[in-house]
Scaffold this motif. Structure first.
Motif, PDB file in Angstrom:
ATOM      1  N   ASP A 105       0.815  -1.217   0.000  1.00 61.80           N
ATOM      2  CA  ASP A 105       0.000   0.000   0.000  1.00 61.80           C
ATOM      3  C   ASP A 105       0.851   1.270   0.000  1.00 61.80           C
ATOM      4  O   ASP A 105       0.498   2.267   0.603  1.00 61.80           O
ATOM      5  N   GLU A 106       1.994   1.199  -0.715  1.00 54.87           N
ATOM      6  CA  GLU A 106       2.906   2.350  -0.624  1.00 54.87           C
ATOM      7  C   GLU A 106       2.294   3.652  -1.144  1.00 54.87           C
ATOM      8  O   GLU A 106       2.615   4.721  -0.632  1.00 54.87           O
ATOM      9  N   SER A 107       1.372   3.572  -2.105  1.00 59.07           N
ATOM     10  CA  SER A 107       0.764   4.824  -2.580  1.00 59.07           C
ATOM     11  C   SER A 107       0.004   5.500  -1.437  1.00 59.07           C
ATOM     12  O   SER A 107       0.048   6.726  -1.283  1.00 59.07           O
ATOM     13  N   PHE A 108      -0.676   4.696  -0.637  1.00 56.71           N
ATOM     14  CA  PHE A 108      -1.403   5.247   0.514  1.00 56.71           C
ATOM     15  C   PHE A 108      -0.425   5.836   1.529  1.00 56.71           C
ATOM     16  O   PHE A 108      -0.670   6.894   2.101  1.00 56.71           O
ATOM     17  N   GLN A 109       0.677   5.110   1.736  1.00 59.81           N
ATOM     18  CA  GLN A 109       1.680   5.580   2.695  1.00 59.81           C
ATOM     19  C   GLN A 109       2.209   6.959   2.308  1.00 59.81           C
ATOM     20  O   GLN A 109       2.218   7.883   3.113  1.00 59.81           O
ATOM     21  N   PHE A 110       2.674   7.061   1.047  1.00 55.68           N
ATOM     22  CA  PHE A 110       3.330   8.307   0.651  1.00 55.68           C
ATOM     23  C   PHE A 110       2.328   9.461   0.499  1.00 55.68           C
ATOM     24  O   PHE A 110       2.656  10.613   0.794  1.00 55.68           O
ATOM     25  N   LEU A 111       1.113   9.139   0.065  1.00 54.59           N
ATOM     26  CA  LEU A 111       0.097  10.201   0.007  1.00 54.59           C
ATOM     27  C   LEU A 111      -0.182  10.719   1.413  1.00 54.59           C
ATOM     28  O   LEU A 111      -0.270  11.931   1.646  1.00 54.59           O
ATOM     29  N   ALA A 112      -0.294   9.782   2.364  1.00 49.91           N
ATOM     30  CA  ALA A 112      -0.585  10.191   3.739  1.00 49.91           C
ATOM     31  C   ALA A 112       0.577  11.000   4.321  1.00 49.91           C
ATOM     32  O   ALA A 112       0.369  11.965   5.061  1.00 49.91           O
ATOM     33  N   PHE A 113       1.803  10.606   3.977  1.00 49.82           N
ATOM     34  CA  PHE A 113       2.972  11.339   4.467  1.00 49.82           C
ATOM     35  C   PHE A 113       2.921  12.792   3.998  1.00 49.82           C
ATOM     36  O   PHE A 113       3.058  13.740   4.783  1.00 49.82           O
ATOM     37  N   GLN A 114       2.652  12.971   2.693  1.00 48.45           N
ATOM     38  CA  GLN A 114       2.647  14.327   2.129  1.00 48.45           C
ATOM     39  C   GLN A 114       1.487  15.150   2.687  1.00 48.45           C
ATOM     40  O   GLN A 114       1.654  16.292   3.109  1.00 48.45           O
ATOM     41  N   GLN A 115       0.319  14.504   2.744  1.00 48.94           N
ATOM     42  CA  GLN A 115      -0.843  15.238   3.243  1.00 48.94           C
ATOM     43  C   GLN A 115      -0.664  15.556   4.738  1.00 48.94           C
ATOM     44  O   GLN A 115      -0.958  16.671   5.185  1.00 48.94           O
ATOM     45  N   THR A 162      14.276  17.294  -5.991  1.00 54.61           N
ATOM     46  CA  THR A 162      15.527  16.650  -6.386  1.00 54.61           C
ATOM     47  C   THR A 162      15.264  15.219  -6.836  1.00 54.61           C
ATOM     48  O   THR A 162      14.633  14.447  -6.108  1.00 54.61           O
ATOM     49  N   ILE A 163      15.746  14.914  -8.032  1.00 55.44           N
ATOM     50  CA  ILE A 163      15.596  13.551  -8.566  1.00 55.44           C
ATOM     51  C   ILE A 163      16.861  12.763  -8.224  1.00 55.44           C
ATOM     52  O   ILE A 163      17.928  13.012  -8.780  1.00 55.44           O
ATOM     53  N   HIS A 164      16.713  11.844  -7.293  1.00 52.92           N
ATOM     54  CA  HIS A 164      17.841  10.967  -6.946  1.00 52.92           C
ATOM     55  C   HIS A 164      17.831   9.753  -7.848  1.00 52.92           C
ATOM     56  O   HIS A 164      18.865   9.156  -8.097  1.00 52.92           O
ATOM     57  N   ASN A 165      16.640   9.366  -8.271  1.00 53.09           N
ATOM     58  CA  ASN A 165      16.553   8.194  -9.122  1.00 53.09           C
ATOM     59  C   ASN A 165      15.281   8.230  -9.966  1.00 53.09           C
ATOM     60  O   ASN A 165      14.193   7.996  -9.459  1.00 53.09           O
ATOM     61  N   GLY A 166      15.461   8.543 -11.250  1.00 53.42           N
ATOM     62  CA  GLY A 166      14.329   8.685 -12.160  1.00 53.42           C
ATOM     63  C   GLY A 166      13.737   7.354 -12.599  1.00 53.42           C
ATOM     64  O   GLY A 166      12.727   7.332 -13.300  1.00 53.42           O
ATOM     65  N   GLU A 167      14.372   6.256 -12.188  1.00 55.75           N
ATOM     66  CA  GLU A 167      13.844   4.929 -12.543  1.00 55.75           C
ATOM     67  C   GLU A 167      12.538   4.660 -11.805  1.00 55.75           C
ATOM     68  O   GLU A 167      11.737   3.843 -12.211  1.00 55.75           O
ATOM     69  N   TYR A 168      12.395   5.299 -10.655  1.00 55.34           N
ATOM     70  CA  TYR A 168      11.189   5.100  -9.841  1.00 55.34           C
ATOM     71  C   TYR A 168      10.360   6.377  -9.882  1.00 55.34           C
ATOM     72  O   TYR A 168      10.845   7.440  -9.518  1.00 55.34           O
ATOM     73  N   GLN A 169       9.119   6.263 -10.318  1.00 59.36           N
ATOM     74  CA  GLN A 169       8.305   7.473 -10.488  1.00 59.36           C
ATOM     75  C   GLN A 169       7.022   7.470  -9.670  1.00 59.36           C
ATOM     76  O   GLN A 169       6.319   8.465  -9.601  1.00 59.36           O
ATOM     77  N   GLY A 170       6.699   6.330  -9.063  1.00 57.73           N
ATOM     78  CA  GLY A 170       5.538   6.262  -8.160  1.00 57.73           C
ATOM     79  C   GLY A 170       4.186   6.332  -8.840  1.00 57.73           C
ATOM     80  O   GLY A 170       3.202   6.770  -8.234  1.00 57.73           O
ATOM     81  N   MET A 171       4.125   5.878 -10.110  1.00 52.34           N
ATOM     82  CA  MET A 171       2.857   5.967 -10.846  1.00 52.34           C
ATOM     83  C   MET A 171       1.724   5.244 -10.129  1.00 52.34           C
ATOM     84  O   MET A 171       1.925   4.180  -9.538  1.00 52.34           O
ATOM     85  N   MET A 172       0.545   5.835 -10.222  1.00 50.87           N
ATOM     86  CA  MET A 172      -0.638   5.163  -9.670  1.00 50.87           C
ATOM     87  C   MET A 172      -1.860   5.526 -10.518  1.00 50.87           C
ATOM     88  O   MET A 172      -1.852   6.540 -11.234  1.00 50.87           O
ATOM     89  N   SER A 173      -2.883   4.699 -10.407  1.00 52.42           N
ATOM     90  CA  SER A 173      -4.054   4.932 -11.249  1.00 52.42           C
ATOM     91  C   SER A 173      -4.823   6.151 -10.722  1.00 52.42           C
ATOM     92  O   SER A 173      -4.685   6.542  -9.558  1.00 52.42           O
ATOM     93  N   TRP A 174      -5.659   6.695 -11.602  1.00 50.28           N
ATOM     94  CA  TRP A 174      -6.417   7.885 -11.221  1.00 50.28           C
ATOM     95  C   TRP A 174      -7.436   7.612 -10.109  1.00 50.28           C
ATOM     96  O   TRP A 174      -7.922   8.557  -9.480  1.00 50.28           O
ATOM     97  N   ASP A 175      -7.722   6.330  -9.837  1.00 51.08           N
ATOM     98  CA  ASP A 175      -8.609   6.009  -8.698  1.00 51.08           C
ATOM     99  C   ASP A 175      -8.041   6.581  -7.405  1.00 51.08           C
ATOM    100  O   ASP A 175      -8.768   6.923  -6.475  1.00 51.08           O
ATOM    101  N   MET A 176      -6.713   6.648  -7.366  1.00 50.32           N
ATOM    102  CA  MET A 176      -6.070   7.094  -6.119  1.00 50.32           C
ATOM    103  C   MET A 176      -6.357   8.572  -5.821  1.00 50.32           C
ATOM    104  O   MET A 176      -6.122   9.037  -4.708  1.00 50.32           O
ATOM    105  N   ALA A 177      -6.852   9.291  -6.842  1.00 51.83           N
ATOM    106  CA  ALA A 177      -7.182  10.700  -6.593  1.00 51.83           C
ATOM    107  C   ALA A 177      -8.233  10.817  -5.497  1.00 51.83           C
ATOM    108  O   ALA A 177      -8.328  11.836  -4.799  1.00 51.83           O
ATOM    109  N   ASN A 178      -9.018   9.758  -5.327  1.00 54.01           N
ATOM    110  CA  ASN A 178     -10.035   9.767  -4.269  1.00 54.01           C
ATOM    111  C   ASN A 178      -9.428   9.744  -2.872  1.00 54.01           C
ATOM    112  O   ASN A 178     -10.112   9.974  -1.890  1.00 54.01           O
ATOM    113  N   TYR A 179      -8.154   9.394  -2.815  1.00 54.85           N
ATOM    114  CA  TYR A 179      -7.491   9.322  -1.507  1.00 54.85           C
ATOM    115  C   TYR A 179      -6.564  10.510  -1.282  1.00 54.85           C
ATOM    116  O   TYR A 179      -5.757  10.515  -0.370  1.00 54.85           O
TER     117      TYR A 179
END
Ligand code: ADP
Ligand code: GLC
Length: 468
Positions: A105-115, A162-179
């Motif tokens: 559930d890393e998308s939830f984790q990082f969204l919650a961190f930022q919010q 700062t981009i430390h590593n562009g290989e990882y971009q954290g893409m997620m589906s637009w459903d996640m906009a609800n969170y």
């Protein structure tokens, strides 16, 4: 000038790779510059650091993530033990885990961190001069402060990504906009890339400036950036390459408590030999032969898939005239193949896992450090090895290109161009030539140890960028 670095890693609190080293050092060096107050905000983890240090609760509140109400606590390390203010965001269930990554559930984790962190800043009326976001995990912050009504009090705050590593971009589906916290819907394009929410792309679009961790890597992104090439070309006017430094207080062979035999450039040759003898004895290697080492994640970007073939081929071609030692983990196939060779070859030693102490010992003991990276945004290993008098043998790419010059053009390292087994073994053969040439190794040890990779210069460059 008050700067908040936002990151999922910070040494020595929680480290997976170089991101931690950078975020644990850069603010400390920035704070040495007059008028700068740099701090770090990171998620809370169950790591020894948080139990060994005293924290005070500076905020306790709630955010909504979709239908869920989440408690957000911010804890500040009381004594600024790291040389900067350290704030940890704790969200029970999401940000109170053992490690930074590896959860479904890393998308939830990082969204919650930022919010959560933005909510805390707004609630406590904190308005920094700069929000400095590191990698995609905090890549939506520049978008959020401009487009989420909830964070209106942060609107206009300057952001750097700062981009430390562009290989990882954290893409997620637009459903996640609800969170996500609610945002001006017609601005959705600022988060989108190819039909997905792409936090790294959003960081590039929305930050006031973005940086890469070397100039060489920035140039490469224009032609190879996992689909974001056209974006970086479009936004190049606010792109800057700033090379990382190393924390010369932590990485100091004279005082490093993790070494068996400390040394300066004056007694490096003799003391490195003692370190090597001890390490070789422990791992059943042959101290009279040159020692090549690899330390790192077993990822294809690091060229780790090439290592098994490099091991057998280099041992075979040299008729067993070298040692190789590998420390790392991260891919079962590579691990198993290397285990097999560990069993087969007496010239080869393997230690699987993440071992900070051992990595320091290897940097101090090895003669050569191998980095066959396919992608290397900066790379810290080569700089640590150089500071510890170990000659880097690296692929000519990204930050490696900017920090390691080949002996053929007056440098103190060895370069090769193609990330393939034959080229790597060829470079190792060149290294053997150097090793066997009288006086040459000694010269290279000294030359490498005398390079200046201290953070001061780069810390100044970031401040100049903030000021601009
Ligand atoms: P990346 O962040 O892409 O992994 P870097 O070269 O920037 O690469 O940084 C890697 C950091 O992690 C260095 O400090 C290196 O010493 C450390 N490291 C990598 N693998 C290991 C390991 N298995 N054990 C100990 N330290 C490691
Ligand atoms: C990333 C890169 C590495 C860089 C580090 C710190 O992990 O892969 O090359 O040194 O970030 O910036």
């Amino acid at each position: 000038m008050v700067v908040y670095h936002l990151s999922t890693e910070c040494y020595p609190v929680a480290k997976v790779g170089g991101l931690a080293d950078v975020v644990g050092a850069l603010p400390k060096y920035q704070n040495k510059i007059k008028g700068v107050d740099a701090r770090v905000v990171m998620p809370w983890y169950n790591k020894p650091f948080v139990y060994d240090h005293e924290f005070e609760l500076v905020f306790d509140g709630f955010i909504h993530q979709g239908p869920n109400m989440l408690q957000v606590q911010v804890l500040k390390e009381k004594n600024d033990a790291l040389g900067f203010g350290l704030y940890m965001v704790k969200i029970p269930g999401l940000l109170d885990r053992d490690n930074p990554y590896g959860y479904q559930d890393e998308s939830f984790q990082f969204l919650a961190f930022q919010q959560g962190l933005l909510h805390w800043m707004c609630a406590m009326e904190i308005r920094p001069d700069i929000l400095h976001c590191h990698d995609y995990h905090t890549g939506l912050v520049p978008f959020m402060i401009e487009n989420c009504p909830e964070f209106i009090s942060l609107k206009g705050v300057k952001t750097i990504g700062t981009i430390h590593n562009g290989e990882y971009q954290g893409m997620m589906s637009w459903d996640m906009a609800n969170y996500m916290p609610s945002f001006d819907r017609y601005k959705w394009g600022l988060m989108d890339w190819n039909g997905l929410i792409n936090p790294l792309a959003s960081m590039i679009k929305c930050s006031h400036a973005f940086t890469t961790v070397s100039e060489g890597y920035l140039e490469e992104l224009f032609i190879s950036f996992r689909g974001l090439e056209s974006l970086v070309r479009q936004e190049f006017g606010k792109a800057y390459g700033i090379i990382n430094g190393i924390d010369t207080e932590v990485w100091n062979p004279e005082t490093d408590p993790m070494l068996d035999f400390n040394f300066t450039s004056k007694n490096a040759v003799a003391q490195k030999k003692k370190n090597k003898e001890k390490l070789c004895k422990e791992y059943g290697l042959k101290p009279e032969l040159p020692l090549f080492a690899f330390i790192g994640r077993f990822a294809t970007e690091k060229g780790a898939d090439l290592l098994p073939d490099v091991v057998w081929k280099s041992i075979k071609q040299s008729y067993g005239a070298l040692n190789i030692m590998i420390l790392g983990s991260g891919n079962t196939y590579i691990e198993n193949k290397l285990k097999e060779y560990d069993y087969t070859y007496t010239n080869f030693a393997l230690d699987l896992g993440y071992k900070e102490h051992l990595s320091h010992k290897i940097y101090a003991s090895a003669d050569f450090l191998l980095m066959p990276s396919r992608v290397e945004p900066c790379g810290l290993n080569q700089m640590y090895s150089m500071r510890y008098g170990t000659v880097p043998v690296v692929r000519y790419t990204g930050g490696l290109k900017d920090t390691v010059e080949d002996i053929s053009t007056g440098g103190a390292g060895l370069n090769f161009t193609y990330p393939g087994v034959d080229d790597i073994v060829h470079a190792m053969n060149r290294a053997l030539g150097v090793y066997n040439q009288k006086g040459m190794m000694e010269n290279l040890i000294h030359a490498n140890m005398n390079f200046d990779f201290a953070w001061e210069k780069s810390a100044e460059k970031y401040i100049a960028l903030y000021n601009s």
